[in-house]
Design a protein around this motif. Structure first.
Motif, PDB file in Angstrom:
ATOM      1  N   ILE A 274      -4.970 -40.642 -21.473  1.00  0.00           N
ATOM      2  CA  ILE A 274      -3.819 -40.616 -20.569  1.00  0.00           C
ATOM      3  C   ILE A 274      -4.097 -41.513 -19.369  1.00  0.00           C
ATOM      4  N   GLY A 275      -5.368 -41.554 -18.954  1.00  0.00           N
ATOM      5  CA  GLY A 275      -5.741 -42.391 -17.817  1.00  0.00           C
ATOM      6  C   GLY A 275      -5.834 -43.873 -18.136  1.00  0.00           C
ATOM      7  N   GLY A 276      -5.573 -44.242 -19.369  1.00  0.00           N
ATOM      8  CA  GLY A 276      -5.498 -45.663 -19.686  1.00  0.00           C
ATOM      9  C   GLY A 276      -6.754 -46.239 -20.321  1.00  0.00           C
ATOM     10  N   THR A 277      -7.726 -45.398 -20.692  1.00  0.00           N
ATOM     11  CA  THR A 277      -8.915 -45.919 -21.379  1.00  0.00           C
ATOM     12  C   THR A 277      -8.602 -46.060 -22.861  1.00  0.00           C
ATOM     13  N   LEU A 278      -8.923 -47.217 -23.417  1.00  0.00           N
ATOM     14  CA  LEU A 278      -8.659 -47.426 -24.839  1.00  0.00           C
ATOM     15  C   LEU A 278      -9.889 -47.053 -25.650  1.00  0.00           C
ATOM     16  N   LEU A 279      -9.640 -46.387 -26.806  1.00  0.00           N
ATOM     17  CA  LEU A 279     -10.771 -46.007 -27.656  1.00  0.00           C
ATOM     18  C   LEU A 279     -11.400 -47.225 -28.325  1.00  0.00           C
ATOM     19  N   THR A 280     -10.682 -48.347 -28.338  1.00  0.00           N
ATOM     20  CA  THR A 280     -11.257 -49.548 -28.939  1.00  0.00           C
ATOM     21  C   THR A 280     -12.247 -50.218 -28.007  1.00  0.00           C
ATOM     22  N   GLY A 281     -12.338 -49.750 -26.773  1.00  0.00           N
ATOM     23  CA  GLY A 281     -13.375 -50.214 -25.871  1.00  0.00           C
ATOM     24  C   GLY A 281     -12.950 -51.360 -24.982  1.00  0.00           C
ATOM     25  N   GLY A 282     -13.710 -51.521 -23.895  1.00  0.00           N
ATOM     26  CA  GLY A 282     -13.509 -52.662 -23.021  1.00  0.00           C
ATOM     27  C   GLY A 282     -12.444 -52.503 -21.963  1.00  0.00           C
ATOM     28  N   VAL A 283     -11.552 -51.515 -22.131  1.00  0.00           N
ATOM     29  CA  VAL A 283     -10.476 -51.345 -21.160  1.00  0.00           C
ATOM     30  C   VAL A 283     -10.496 -49.915 -20.653  1.00  0.00           C
ATOM     31  N   GLY A 284     -10.436 -49.743 -19.340  1.00  0.00           N
ATOM     32  CA  GLY A 284     -10.378 -48.391 -18.818  1.00  0.00           C
ATOM     33  C   GLY A 284     -10.859 -48.319 -17.397  1.00  0.00           C
ATOM     34  N   ASN A 285     -10.580 -47.193 -16.783  1.00  0.00           N
ATOM     35  CA  ASN A 285     -10.925 -47.021 -15.391  1.00  0.00           C
ATOM     36  C   ASN A 285     -11.164 -45.540 -15.150  1.00  0.00           C
ATOM     37  N   VAL A 286     -12.212 -45.246 -14.413  1.00  0.00           N
ATOM     38  CA  VAL A 286     -12.570 -43.841 -14.243  1.00  0.00           C
ATOM     39  C   VAL A 286     -11.570 -43.127 -13.326  1.00  0.00           C
ATOM     40  N   ILE A 287     -10.910 -43.886 -12.454  1.00  0.00           N
ATOM     41  CA  ILE A 287      -9.884 -43.276 -11.597  1.00  0.00           C
ATOM     42  C   ILE A 287      -8.718 -42.780 -12.451  1.00  0.00           C
ATOM     43  N   GLY A 288      -8.346 -43.592 -13.457  1.00  0.00           N
ATOM     44  CA  GLY A 288      -7.298 -43.169 -14.375  1.00  0.00           C
ATOM     45  C   GLY A 288      -7.679 -41.878 -15.074  1.00  0.00           C
ATOM     46  N   SER A 289      -8.948 -41.794 -15.530  1.00  0.00           N
ATOM     47  CA  SER A 289      -9.411 -40.585 -16.210  1.00  0.00           C
ATOM     48  C   SER A 289      -9.306 -39.378 -15.298  1.00  0.00           C
ATOM     49  N   PHE A 290      -9.625 -39.588 -14.000  1.00  0.00           N
ATOM     50  CA  PHE A 290      -9.549 -38.499 -13.027  1.00  0.00           C
ATOM     51  C   PHE A 290      -8.117 -37.982 -12.954  1.00  0.00           C
TER      52      PHE A 290
END
Lengths: 340, 361
Positions: A274-290
């Motif tokens: 939901i926070g925008g991290t892709l399972l394919t890797g390389g894209v994501g942000n820990v703030i989004g995960s928060f």
């Protein structure tokens, strides 16, 4: 130029996540304001109940950035809580027990990382075996629920009940008493860990290499990165963060049992997605995960405040949100590929 | 020299690993039986027994494994196809099983009824309804994976958390009992043979005929190996991926009906719990790569029954059901570590060095 549009796409996704959280929370405040949803304490309670999950999601985000997955986290939390509970019951010091749990986390993480990084086994299989192992070990240690009370460890009990008051945002309850909003120490730990992960992913060499390996492992290797070592580090960090999360989790539940934290890995994965991290890797942000964790927490908090909805609604709503998000993500991706 | 080549031929056989692990489990059983002084072949003994209700049935550890392992075998069939075509796993099958079981029992008992002995609708309607829900779930997953290009694990994560919850809603958070012998048929015995095993065999035969007699099997493999190249070659990659998820959902529905029928109730919280893990494990144990491409259906089926054999063996050794996962984990890691490419390369290198040495001396 191309890179800029790509960055913009991810920023928009992050903004959508944050926007959705604000809308959800505001909606909750309007609908259940009379039941006390609008108080600052409700928001702080979401943080308190999800402190462990925040730690776990930080670690999982790192693993997902390297295009891996770690589904052993829920079971590892159960095992750590059980070790903490049984250790303290047998009279060990709380600090020593926490150190032991952290060391176990590191060892477990290194082992999983070795299997994934150096032996090139699929992460899903490795961490699934890790999950079975931890769940089973929890039962081997003790099959019954072991609770931590004031008698077993004064120090741990004091930590669990410590309140850190916040000087603003209080309210006067219906008995006319002023209620000071508070957080627990576990929230401080979780937020510090979040900050640490954010800085590490942004500004350190190791943090950037997670993105590089996840984006394209072959070109990362050609650039001179030690892909195997980076992967090992990712799984090690995930397990350490998970062990720290386990301590936070244990401070909330004050018990160890076999069925604890079942399905927590899926909560963490859905939060990260939901926070925008892709399972394919390389894209994501820990703030989004928060914010993903906060959205999950808000949904279950709203359902709890309503009081009439069946207990299965949080699951269905989270799944619906997940559906919405991945469809938006995929539409964005399709638009981008069409532009090219 | 000749012997060595036979050995390497056996080693090169595609089903070497799954068959070896199954044999290993049997060996452990024999050793255990010898150690406790029982008949060394008691693992393989099959006897006829009288039961109170059903008359005569086959009885024995092997029969028990074939009976209990059938749901995982049915799921593993679908999982193999999904893994092959899309290089990802369908983690929703366990939850979908639970949803199908709940929907079927809800139809049979009527909404809001928690216990009944008379069926509200004909049995066929309930069963087909349950399987139909499985097909719908499969289509949902398939649409997300094939047409929206979402990673399979994320796409199926949605139903993983939602399906079980929807099942609970359908049953009003209760366990719905359908105490009717006609419904219990799918989980009991057909003559002397366990019905779940018969259903599993029928599924296996139909799926393998479908794959062998039509070109579907080859299409699935070619999409799994390179979906872009397959599309350029004229295959509709998306529809083929969609089909595999549909089949997987259908089989999950069938497995759900079997699981519900076994306990003649819909226990939404427990039916199919962790079955997705077992099904994925069966595929990996069967020597199939989780990275997609070529697959061996027989391997997955042997893998599924091997998992059940491991579980039964552990229970026979006196390990409790909550502790059994530890051993399962160790076995899994050992099996996949042997298959790991770096280790294989290492062994190959060492063998080559040995041969060179032999030639020189």
């Amino acid at each position: 130029m191309k890179r800029q549009t790509k960055m913009n796409g991810h920023t928009i996704l992050l903004l959508i996540t944050i926007g959705l959280f604000v809308v959800l929370y505001a909606g909750g405040c309007i609908a259940y304001g009379s039941k006390g949803f609008a108080h600052l304490q409700t928001f702080l309670n979401i943080l308190i109940t999800n402190a462990g999950l925040i730690c776990v999601t930080c670690g999982l985000t790192i693993v997902m950035l390297t295009a891996g997955i770690d589904i052993s986290v829920g079971a590892l939390i159960a095992m750590d809580c059980m070790i903490l509970a049984t250790g303290m019951r047998s009279g060990m010091n709380a600090v020593v027990m926490i150190l032991i749990v952290l060391v176990i986390g590191i060892a477990f993480g290194i082992f999983q990382g070795f299997l994934v990084g150096y032996l090139e086994i699929q992460p899903f299989i490795v961490t699934m075996a890790g999950m079975f192992f931890c769940r089973g070990m929890t039962a081997v240690i003790c099959t019954e629920q072991v609770s931590i009370t004031e008698q077993t460890s004064k120090l741990f009990y004091a930590w669990a009940n410590a309140k850190i008051n916040i000087p603003f945002g209080g309210y006067i309850n219906n008995k006319g008493k002023y209620m000071v909003p508070y957080i627990r120490p576990s929230v401080v730990v979780a937020l510090l860990l979040l900050l640490f992960t954010f800085i590490m992913l942004r500004h350190t060499k190791l943090g950037r290499s997670f993105y590089a390996v996840g984006g394209n492992a072959v070109s990362a290797a050609m650039m001179g990165l030690n892909v195997k070592k980076v992967k090992l580090c990712a799984y090690m960090l995930s397990s350490i963060f998970c062990s720290i999360g386990a301590v936070c989790y244990c401070l909330n539940t004050m018990a160890g049992s076999v069925s604890q934290a079942t399905g927590l890995e899926m909560d963490a994965i859905s939060s990260a997605v939901i926070g925008g991290t892709l399972l394919t890797g390389g894209v994501g942000n820990v703030i989004g995960s928060f914010f993903g964790v906060l959205i999950n927490g808000t949904i279950s908090s709203i359902v709890k405040t309503n009081g009439k909805l069946a207990s299965s609604w949080p699951n269905i709503l989270t799944a619906a949100l997940l559906f919405l998000f991945i469809v938006i993500q995929s539409v964005f991706a399709m638009m981008r590929s069409r532009k090219k | 020299m000749n012997q060595k080549s036979t050995w390497s031929k056996i080693k090169g056989w595609s089903l070497f690993l799954p068959v070896m692990s199954l044999l290993l489990v049997m060996a452990v059983n024999i050793i255990h039986d010898v150690a406790i002084g029982a008949n060394p072949l008691s693992f393989f003994m099959i006897t006829l027994r009288q039961t109170t209700g059903n008359g005569t049935i086959l009885y024995g550890r092997i029969i028990d494994i074939l009976n209990r392992g059938s749901e995982v075998a049915i799921l593993a069939l679908g999982m193999t196809l999904v893994v092959s075509s899309s290089a990802g796993t369908d983690i929703s099958v366990g939850s979908v099983m639970s949803l199908c079981a709940s929907f079927c029992c809800m139809l049979l008992a009527g909404y809001g009824v928690s216990s009944t002995s008379t069926l509200a609708v004909p049995l066929a309607v309930g069963v087909l309804g349950g399987i139909g829900i499985g097909v719908i779930c499969g289509m949902f997953n398939g649409t997300l994976v094939a047409y929206f290009h979402i990673q399979p694990m994320v796409a199926t994560l949605i139903l993983f958390s939602a399906a079980r919850a929807i099942g609970l809603l359908l049953c009003n958070d209760l366990i719905v009992y359908v105490r009717n012998s006609t419904f219990g048929f799918f989980g009991s015995f057909l003559g002397v043979i366990p019905t779940p095993f018969v259903i599993a065999v029928i599924c296996i035969v139909i799926i393998s005929l479908l794959l062998k007699k039509t070109a579907l099997g080859m299409y699935i493999q070619s999409v799994g190996i390179n979906s872009k190249a397959s599309r350029i070659a004229g295959l509709n990659s998306r529809r083929i991926i969609f089909m595999t998820y549909l089949i997987c959902g259908l089989l999950a529905g069938i497995a759900g009906i079997v699981a519900a029928s076994r306990i003649t109730s819909a226990d939404s919280n427990n039916i199919g719990l962790y079955f997705e893990m077992d099904a994925i494990l069966a595929v990996a144990l069967g020597g199939n790569s989780l990275g997609g491409g070529k697959f061996k259906l027989a391997g997955s089926i042997i893998g599924a029954y091997t998992i059940q054999a491991i579980t039964t063996t552990l229970y026979a050794l006196g390990v409790s059901s909550t502790q059994a996962p530890v051993f399962k984990a160790i076995i899994v890691i050992l099996i996949v570590a042997i298959q790991a490419p770096p280790l294989q390369a290492y062994f190959k290198k060492r063998n080559a060095a040995k041969q060179v040495k032999g030639v020189i001396s």
